[in-house]
Design a protein around this motif. Structure first.
Motif, PDB file in Angstrom:
ATOM      1  N   ALA A  94      -6.913 -79.915  -6.330  1.00 39.51           N
ATOM      2  CA  ALA A  94      -6.142 -80.793  -7.228  1.00 39.51           C
ATOM      3  C   ALA A  94      -6.007 -80.142  -8.602  1.00 39.51           C
ATOM      4  O   ALA A  94      -4.951 -80.191  -9.230  1.00 39.51           O
ATOM      5  CB  ALA A  94      -6.832 -82.155  -7.338  1.00 39.51           C
ATOM      6  N   GLU A  95      -7.079 -79.521  -9.038  1.00 45.54           N
ATOM      7  CA  GLU A  95      -7.045 -78.867 -10.347  1.00 45.54           C
ATOM      8  C   GLU A  95      -6.050 -77.713 -10.380  1.00 45.54           C
ATOM      9  O   GLU A  95      -5.386 -77.481 -11.380  1.00 45.54           O
ATOM     10  CB  GLU A  95      -8.447 -78.340 -10.678  1.00 45.54           C
ATOM     11  CG  GLU A  95      -8.999 -78.889 -11.976  1.00 45.54           C
ATOM     12  CD  GLU A  95     -10.481 -78.607 -12.088  1.00 45.54           C
ATOM     13  OE1 GLU A  95     -10.825 -77.426 -12.305  1.00 45.54           O
ATOM     14  OE2 GLU A  95     -11.270 -79.566 -11.942  1.00 45.54           O
ATOM     15  N   ASP A  96      -5.973 -77.002  -9.250  1.00 42.93           N
ATOM     16  CA  ASP A  96      -5.055 -75.846  -9.154  1.00 42.93           C
ATOM     17  C   ASP A  96      -3.621 -76.266  -8.852  1.00 42.93           C
ATOM     18  O   ASP A  96      -2.733 -75.413  -8.807  1.00 42.93           O
ATOM     19  CB  ASP A  96      -5.480 -74.929  -7.995  1.00 42.93           C
ATOM     20  CG  ASP A  96      -6.737 -74.134  -8.309  1.00 42.93           C
ATOM     21  OD1 ASP A  96      -7.185 -74.166  -9.470  1.00 42.93           O
ATOM     22  OD2 ASP A  96      -7.263 -73.483  -7.385  1.00 42.93           O
ATOM     23  N   MET A  97      -3.409 -77.549  -8.600  1.00 45.27           N
ATOM     24  CA  MET A  97      -2.141 -77.958  -7.980  1.00 45.27           C
ATOM     25  C   MET A  97      -0.898 -77.507  -8.754  1.00 45.27           C
ATOM     26  O   MET A  97       0.018 -76.942  -8.190  1.00 45.27           O
ATOM     27  CB  MET A  97      -2.119 -79.481  -7.776  1.00 45.27           C
ATOM     28  CG  MET A  97      -0.898 -80.001  -7.031  1.00 45.27           C
ATOM     29  SD  MET A  97      -0.717 -79.280  -5.391  1.00 45.27           S
ATOM     30  CE  MET A  97      -2.025 -80.122  -4.493  1.00 45.27           C
ATOM     31  N   LEU A  98      -0.870 -77.759 -10.034  1.00 46.85           N
ATOM     32  CA  LEU A  98       0.351 -77.463 -10.791  1.00 46.85           C
ATOM     33  C   LEU A  98       0.405 -76.022 -11.280  1.00 46.85           C
ATOM     34  O   LEU A  98       1.478 -75.453 -11.452  1.00 46.85           O
ATOM     35  CB  LEU A  98       0.481 -78.421 -11.978  1.00 46.85           C
ATOM     36  CG  LEU A  98       0.684 -79.891 -11.587  1.00 46.85           C
ATOM     37  CD1 LEU A  98       0.844 -80.753 -12.836  1.00 46.85           C
ATOM     38  CD2 LEU A  98       1.882 -80.068 -10.679  1.00 46.85           C
ATOM     39  N   SER A  99      -0.757 -75.450 -11.512  1.00 46.29           N
ATOM     40  CA  SER A  99      -0.781 -74.079 -12.005  1.00 46.29           C
ATOM     41  C   SER A  99      -2.042 -73.385 -11.506  1.00 46.29           C
ATOM     42  O   SER A  99      -3.137 -73.633 -11.994  1.00 46.29           O
ATOM     43  CB  SER A  99      -0.748 -74.074 -13.537  1.00 46.29           C
ATOM     44  OG  SER A  99      -0.873 -72.751 -14.016  1.00 46.29           O
ATOM     45  N   PHE A 100      -1.850 -72.507 -10.533  1.00 48.95           N
ATOM     46  CA  PHE A 100      -2.989 -71.789  -9.969  1.00 48.95           C
ATOM     47  C   PHE A 100      -3.396 -70.657 -10.913  1.00 48.95           C
ATOM     48  O   PHE A 100      -2.605 -69.753 -11.188  1.00 48.95           O
ATOM     49  CB  PHE A 100      -2.639 -71.233  -8.582  1.00 48.95           C
ATOM     50  CG  PHE A 100      -3.703 -70.339  -7.998  1.00 48.95           C
ATOM     51  CD1 PHE A 100      -4.861 -70.879  -7.457  1.00 48.95           C
ATOM     52  CD2 PHE A 100      -3.545 -68.954  -7.993  1.00 48.95           C
ATOM     53  CE1 PHE A 100      -5.838 -70.052  -6.915  1.00 48.95           C
ATOM     54  CE2 PHE A 100      -4.534 -68.121  -7.450  1.00 48.95           C
ATOM     55  CZ  PHE A 100      -5.677 -68.682  -6.908  1.00 48.95           C
TER      56      PHE A 100
END
Ligand code: PLP
Length: 359
Positions: A23-29
């Protein structure tokens, strides 16, 4: 937001930690400004993800270089065909049939090679792993196929058959990386990721490279040849990029939690809690022979359809989901894969006791 305890046989629960990281990586890995889902599989960032995932699998399961680790699609079901297509050199393969999936594997293989059923537990409704001591393995058989954990019937191999050097081909869809393994016993391991290690869409294949036939009939699609995927590093076409990424996170989660020894210890504890409760219950029982009990899929019933239906309904009301047995088997099945927590199993056991007391 509240989460349920998900005992589904597959697709199944994933470690909450992994879902939170995703979820933390979802928008910007990693500062890339994009999700892994949006990323080219040929990009540098993705190259690192797939290579690290492979390396983590090799570390976790101690896989040496003479085995390829492949990220494929088509599920375990496609491996029922790819295994015989790619491995049958002499043209005969021996199968042990311990349930629905093992029978499916044998039936599919029979379209490509000469299949012999060398043991079966069908005669006792697949309630056990059959006697493995005197298997009539054919001389020169290309491999012996087994389904190491029988997801539907709740049985599992706790020792592997002696095959006199003939490689084992193992369907580990519902038990892969749930306990330590000796890779040298196997020629091929395959597993749909969606039960024990990741999301649907990825099939993990670990294959000893020297067993693969070099000459295949010209009409075998390149996609169905292991050597195609070995040569291209699982990048012959677009691989299931997001499923590989999540599986990679699950591998790291396993590695930081004691590896496969740690997984086995937790899985034995969890299954022990539920089997103990079943053995003490006056209402519920496991139809599986004790020495064949699965640590992953625990099948049980009251023997009465209406009681089982009541039990399942009450479980759902408490957020204990996915415990209905397979449609042809009935009863209950609790899948206690790697990601199921001890807390979840304790909640199920406690509900079982309450349910029994209230009757
Ligand atoms: C679920 C399952 C399969 C089928 O897997 P797909 O990935 O859906 O093709 C095969 N074998 C076993 C042991 C399974 O549990």
């Amino acid at each position: 937001m509240s989460r349920v305890f998900n005992f589904s046989a597959g697709p199944a629960c994933l470690p909450e930690e992994v879902l939170r990281e995703a979820a933390e990586d979802m928008l910007s890995f990693k500062g890339s400004g994009m999700s892994v889902m949006e990323m080219s599989h040929r990009s540098l960032a993705y190259d690192q993800i797939i290579k690290e995932t492979e390396q983590d699998i090799r570390t976790l399961a101690n896989i040496p270089d003479d085995y390829a680790v492949l990220f494929l699609q088509g599920g375990a079901t496609l491996q029922f065909a790819m295994a015989p297509i790619n491995l049958s050199k002499s043209g005969k393969a021996d199968y042990i049939t311990t349930g629905h999936w093992a029978q499916k594997a044998a039936a599919e293989a029979a379209r490509y090679t000469d299949v012999k059923e060398i043991a079966s537990s069908e005669g006792t409704q697949f309630d056990r792993i059959p006697d493995l001591s005197k298997l009539p393995i054919r001389e020169g058989a290309d491999y012996v196929h087994l389904c190491e954990n029988n997801t539907i019937y709740g049985t599992q191999y706790h020792t592997l058959p002696e095959t006199g050097g003939i490689p084992l081909v193992s369907d580990q869809s519902s038990c892969v990386f749930s306990r330590p393994l000796d890779i040298t016993r196997y020629g091929l391991i395959y597993a749909g990721a969606q039960k024990n290690i990741g999301p649907a869409g990825l099939t993990l294949v670990i294959v000893r490279k020297d067993l693969i036939k070099a000459e295949l009939d010209h009409y075998v699609p390149l996609m169905l040849r292991y050597d195609t995927h070995i040569k291209s590093g699982s990048m012959h076409n677009t691989p299931p990029t997001y499923a590989i990424y999540i599986t990679g996170k699950v591998m790291k989660w396993l590695l930081r939690n004691g590896g496969l020894n740690g997984a086995q210890k937790r899985n034995e504890e969890k299954a022990g809690l539920l089997y103990d409760a079943l053995d003490r219950s006056q209402l519920f029982y496991s139809p599986v022979k004790k020495d064949s009990r699965s640590l992953m899929n625990i099948v049980f019933t009251s023997g009465d359809e209406a009681t089982d239906a009541d039990f399942i309904k009450g479980a759902e009301a408490l957020g204990l989901m996915g415990i209905k047995g397979y449609r042809t088997v009935g009863g209950m099945r609790a899948s206690l894969y790697n990601a199921m927590t001890r807390t979840g199993v304790e909640a199920l056991v406690s509900y079982m006791k309450d349910f029994e007391r209230s009757r």
